[in-house]
Design an enzyme around this catalytic site. Structure first.
Site, short mmCIF file in Angstrom:
data_model
loop_
_atom_site.label_atom_id
_atom_site.label_comp_id
_atom_site.label_asym_id
_atom_site.label_seq_id
_atom_site.Cartn_x
_atom_site.Cartn_y
_atom_site.Cartn_z
N LYS A 222 25.82 56.13 26.41
CA LYS A 222 24.41 56.24 26.79
C LYS A 222 24.28 56.21 28.30
O LYS A 222 24.97 55.42 28.96
CB LYS A 222 23.65 55.08 26.15
CG LYS A 222 22.15 55.10 26.32
CD LYS A 222 21.51 53.92 25.57
CE LYS A 222 20.01 53.87 25.65
NZ LYS A 222 19.43 52.73 24.92
N SER B 49 15.66 53.90 21.63
CA SER B 49 15.86 54.73 22.79
C SER B 49 17.22 55.43 22.85
O SER B 49 17.37 56.43 23.53
CB SER B 49 15.70 53.89 24.05
OG SER B 49 16.73 52.91 24.12
N SER C 126 16.90 49.70 19.63
CA SER C 126 17.29 51.02 20.13
C SER C 126 18.61 51.57 19.64
O SER C 126 18.92 52.73 19.90
CB SER C 126 17.31 51.02 21.65
OG SER C 126 16.02 51.20 22.12
N1 GLN Z 1 11.48 50.74 21.03
C1 GLN Z 1 11.73 49.55 21.77
C2 GLN Z 1 11.05 49.62 23.11
O1 GLN Z 1 10.59 50.63 23.43
C3 GLN Z 1 13.18 49.27 21.83
C4 GLN Z 1 13.86 49.69 23.04
C5 GLN Z 1 15.28 49.27 23.13
O2 GLN Z 1 15.80 48.61 22.23
N2 GLN Z 1 15.89 49.60 24.26
O3 GLN Z 1 10.97 48.68 23.82
#
Ligand code: GLN
Length: 486
Positions: free
Chosen positions: A71, A146, A170
């Site tokens: 990532k 994400s 995420s």
């Molecule tokens: N969807 C969550 C957020 O937007 C999770 C993001 C993540 O785990 N990096 O904060």
């Protein structure tokens, strides 16, 4: 020969060992897949050229010759690092993150930088400055986020494994949306040195793979204390494949989190998947019982506040001086800061910085931040208590199958934030959580279920998921469009 694109790490290692294929041929095979399919899927922000991958310093180990994607919020030396944000335009990482160097030490080939929501803030990859990644099961749908790009790459057979980060879900939510395994390890099991921080008390590096066994191989490469990250726990390195004998721990009990199953908005198809998983576990000899954890109803609100507060602090470092983009070079320092941050950050990130500063501000922090921390402590306590009664917990990963690109825009942003509902409690408590493929919607979109364990119970979680995968084949289903005869 079975389609190489969807072979597991275990199978690929076997082929390399048997000399059915060379490391160089395997790398070319996956680079060709990436070249062919990435333009339409947008899984990777950059695919590295073969020469530069060949030149990567690496040793022989458990991942020798096995390509994967990282990532793009995790540093790889001398490679660009963007966090899918314009603010890091022009920035090149000067060192390897610990996870990157540990993978190289095991011989892995790092093939590129996976797409993500900007600074890992989002649940769909739609906030990426490099465009949305597409769900390989249906290109009109998001892959989740994400770490969506990483999930897409594994699900579409472009690489056998990938790394993501998981602050509120995420890794697990995109794994669920794309029909693959996604593990968020215990807080402190895997080093975050060289990983761009979003919310430091919640962030963990996580793993995408095709099976529990493959996940165990990658986790074994990553896990263990790191002197460069003082939040890592003092645990010995271990081989997580050791416990994968196909059996279930004797006397095993799984607790089904009642309130999550009955939560408003959970799709009946998700209920179907959970019910089927319960039956399959029972057939394996597991006792499944309902467990009540009412405090988890407050998890999403607490997560919302804590994550924004920490994000506001962490993102203060992107000021146009130290990294990437710099605007208005001659017009005074203050204006340069403002302009750089205004132009560099996308809307979602700016929104979170504002909310974060607000919940921390004098007069408000008692109402918001301190209350959220109290909820966090209660979640920890109640989960510890739950694990005196059951070995693992079972919950949905996602409220429904993947949603359409553009479905949750500014008008119904709450729907987007609710994507974290089932996953973020695990980040607040630090426990390990894992999404396991468990079925499909009527429209052929994958659905995962979540296993959550006590701190440092990854061995037990992977053993349990492995046994489940010996009697089910959801993890062996692939999006037809990307399965081609070779
Ligand atoms: N969807 C969550 C957020 O937007 C999770 C993001 C993540 O785990 N990096 O904060």
């Amino acid at each position: 020969m079975k389609n190489l694109a969807f072979a597991t790490i275990v199978e690929l290692k076997q082929k390399l060992e048997n000399k059915e294929i060379t490391e160089s041929e395997l790398l070319s095979f996956f680079l060709n897949r990436l070249e062919k399919h990435n333009p339409e899927l947008n899984a990777a922000i950059e695919v590295f050229d073969k020469d530069s991958i060949d030149k990567q310093s690496r040793q022989q180990g458990t991942l020798s010759g096995i390509p994967g994607l990282i990532k793009d919020n995790i540093s790889q030396e001398n490679r660009k690092l963007t966090a899918a944000s314009k603010i890091l335009d022009g920035y090149t990482a000067t060192y390897d993150s610990t996870v990157t160097s540990r993978l190289k030490r095991q011989g892995a080939l790092l093939a590129g930088r996976a797409n993500l929501d900007e600074f890992a803030m989002g649940s769909s990859t739609e906030t990426s400055a490099f465009g949305t990644s597409k769900n390989p099961w249906n290109l009109e749908y998001v892959p989740g986020g994400s770490s969506g790009g990483s999930a897409v790459a594994v699900a579409a057979g472009l690489v056998p494994w990938a790394l993501g980060t998981d602050t509120g879900g995420s890794v697990r939510q995109p794994a669920g949306f794309c029909g693959i395994m996604g593990l968020k390890p215990t807080y402190g099991l895997v080093s975050r040195h060289g990983v761009i921080a979003y919310a430091s008390s919640l962030d963990q590096v996580g793993i995408f793979a095709r099976s529990a066994h493959d996940t165990a191989i990658v986790l074994s490469a990553l896990a263990g204390q790191d002197v460069r990250d003082s939040s890592t726990l003092s645990v010995q390195k271990k081989d997580y494949t050791q416990t994968l004998d196909g059996s279930i721990k004797s006397g095993m009990t799984i607790g089904l989190i009642e309130s999550m199953i009955n939560a408003e908005g959970v799709d009946s198809e998700v209920h179907g998947v959970i019910n089927q998983a319960v039956k399959d576990f029972e057939k394996l000899g597991v006792t499944v019982k309902k467990i009540s954890l009412p405090i988890l109803d407050y998890a999403a609100s607490a997560y919302f506040i804590i994550s924004r507060a920490e994000a506001a602090s962490n993102l203060a470092r992107f000021d146009g001086v130290r990294y990437g983009l710099r605007k208005r070079k001659t017009d005074g320092l203050e204006k340069m800061y403002n302009q750089t941050r205004h132009d560099g950050f996308g809307l979602e990130v700016r929104d979170r910085i504002l909310v974060g500063n607000f919940v921390l501000s004098a007069g408000h922090s008692a109402d918001f931040y301190q209350n959220a921390q109290m909820v966090q402590r209660m979640i920890r306590k109640d989960l510890d208590q739950a694990f005196t009664q059951v070995d693992l917990l079972l919950a949905p990963t996602q409220p429904a199958g993947a949603f359409k690109i553009g479905a949750y825009d500014k008008q119904n942003k709450l729907q987007m934030d609710l994507q974290d509902y089932f996953t973020c409690f695990v980040n607040l408590s630090g426990n390990p959580g894992m999404s396991v493929p468990g079925g499909f919607t009527a429209d052929k979109l994958p659905i995962g279920f979540q296993l959550v364990g006590p701190h440092l119970s990854e061995g037990l979680m992977l053993q349990t998921a492995h046994a489940y995968q010996q009697v089910t084949d959801w993890h062996k289903k692939h999006p037809e469009q990307f399965v081609e005869s070779e």
